[in-house]
Write a protein that holds these residues in place. Structure first.
Motif, short mmCIF file in Angstrom:
data_model
loop_
_atom_site.label_atom_id
_atom_site.label_comp_id
_atom_site.label_asym_id
_atom_site.label_seq_id
_atom_site.Cartn_x
_atom_site.Cartn_y
_atom_site.Cartn_z
N GLY A 156 -6.81 13.48 -1.60
CA GLY A 156 -6.39 12.45 -2.55
C GLY A 156 -5.79 11.24 -1.85
O GLY A 156 -6.06 10.10 -2.22
N VAL A 157 -4.98 11.49 -0.82
CA VAL A 157 -4.37 10.39 -0.06
C VAL A 157 -5.46 9.58 0.64
O VAL A 157 -5.47 8.34 0.60
N ARG A 158 -6.40 10.27 1.27
CA ARG A 158 -7.46 9.56 2.00
C ARG A 158 -8.32 8.72 1.05
O ARG A 158 -8.67 7.59 1.35
N GLU A 159 -8.66 9.29 -0.11
CA GLU A 159 -9.49 8.57 -1.07
C GLU A 159 -8.77 7.34 -1.60
O GLU A 159 -9.36 6.27 -1.74
N ALA A 160 -7.47 7.47 -1.89
CA ALA A 160 -6.69 6.33 -2.37
C ALA A 160 -6.64 5.23 -1.33
O ALA A 160 -6.78 4.03 -1.65
N MET A 161 -6.49 5.60 -0.07
CA MET A 161 -6.43 4.60 1.00
C MET A 161 -7.79 3.93 1.20
O MET A 161 -7.86 2.72 1.41
N ARG A 162 -8.87 4.72 1.13
CA ARG A 162 -10.21 4.13 1.28
C ARG A 162 -10.47 3.11 0.17
O ARG A 162 -11.02 2.04 0.41
N LYS A 185 0.45 8.83 7.29
CA LYS A 185 0.99 7.67 8.02
C LYS A 185 -0.13 6.78 8.55
O LYS A 185 -0.08 5.55 8.44
N SER A 186 -1.17 7.41 9.12
CA SER A 186 -2.29 6.63 9.66
C SER A 186 -2.97 5.82 8.56
O SER A 186 -3.29 4.64 8.74
N ALA A 187 -3.19 6.47 7.41
CA ALA A 187 -3.85 5.78 6.30
C ALA A 187 -3.00 4.62 5.79
O ALA A 187 -3.50 3.53 5.50
N LEU A 188 -1.69 4.84 5.70
CA LEU A 188 -0.79 3.77 5.24
C LEU A 188 -0.73 2.63 6.24
O LEU A 188 -0.69 1.45 5.86
N ASP A 189 -0.72 2.97 7.55
CA ASP A 189 -0.72 1.93 8.58
C ASP A 189 -1.99 1.09 8.49
O ASP A 189 -1.95 -0.15 8.61
N GLU A 190 -3.14 1.75 8.27
CA GLU A 190 -4.40 1.02 8.14
C GLU A 190 -4.39 0.10 6.93
O GLU A 190 -4.86 -1.04 6.98
#
Length: 200
Positions: A109-115, A184-189
């Protein structure tokens, strides 16, 4: 997700919980919910008849402690738990799978939201300018509206992810450091994409 407890498994798992310590009915219901990651919360109408049956079979005893009825396993109950240790191992493996599935869902879910956020930001930064530029006042009003939308999105995201993580841990679930590292990586991106879009 398939049922955690197949026919007869709940009876055995109740015995297993009582083998750990004497418990009252509500405590047993809460323990079952915790051990299944919140995917199974039995009703009193499910638990108490099974406890009565276990008492009839001489596998548990009950004592009244104030307003609570406390159930305790007997030697015969312990013997059954010991004899069916293989069945219990299978049930425990199923519970562990449930916890892993919850962790995987949080991570996905976190990865999809960031994408999705990154795609929206990229599309916004590459959109052509409108032929007729809005007035400075219109542009400021529009920018403020977008900041408000961003605030709402970030607040919703924080609330949902925080609730998912806290609920998972409260149910006794494991939380690998890699899940938070991925977050953290997704939020940084996402933050870097916002900076690129706003510094055009």
């Amino acid at each position: 997700m398939p049922p955690v407890f197949s026919h007869g498994d709940l009876r055995l798992y109740l015995l297993n919980l009582l083998d750990e310590a004497p418990r009252h009915g509500y405590d047993l219901m809460q323990a079952l919910s915790d051990r299944t990651g919140g995917t199974y919360t039995p009703s009193a109408g499910t638990v108490y008849p099974r406890l009565s049956k276990l008492e009839e079979e001489g596998l548990v005893t009950k004592t009244v402690d104030g307003r609570k009825t406390v159930y305790e396993i007997t030697d015969a109950g312990r013997a059954e738990v010991s004899a069916r240790s293989g069945d219990l191992a299978g049930i425990e493996a199923g519970l562990a799978d449930s916890v892993r599935l919850i962790a995987d869902e949080v991570r996905a879910g976190v990865r999809e939201a960031m994408r999705s956020l990154q795609a929206d930001l990229a599309a916004a930064s590459s959109a052509p300018s409108r032929p007729t530029e809005p007035s400075a006042s219109d542009a400021r009003t529009s920018a403020r509206e977008q900041v408000r939308r961003a605030d709402e999105l970030l607040s919703e995201f924080r609330t949902e992810v925080r609730a998912d993580l806290r609920s998972h841990v409260a149910r006794g679930g494991d939380l690998a450091a890699s899940v938070i590292d991925d977050l953290k990586s997704a939020l940084d991106e996402a933050a870097a994409a916002v900076r690129r879009a706003t510094r055009g």
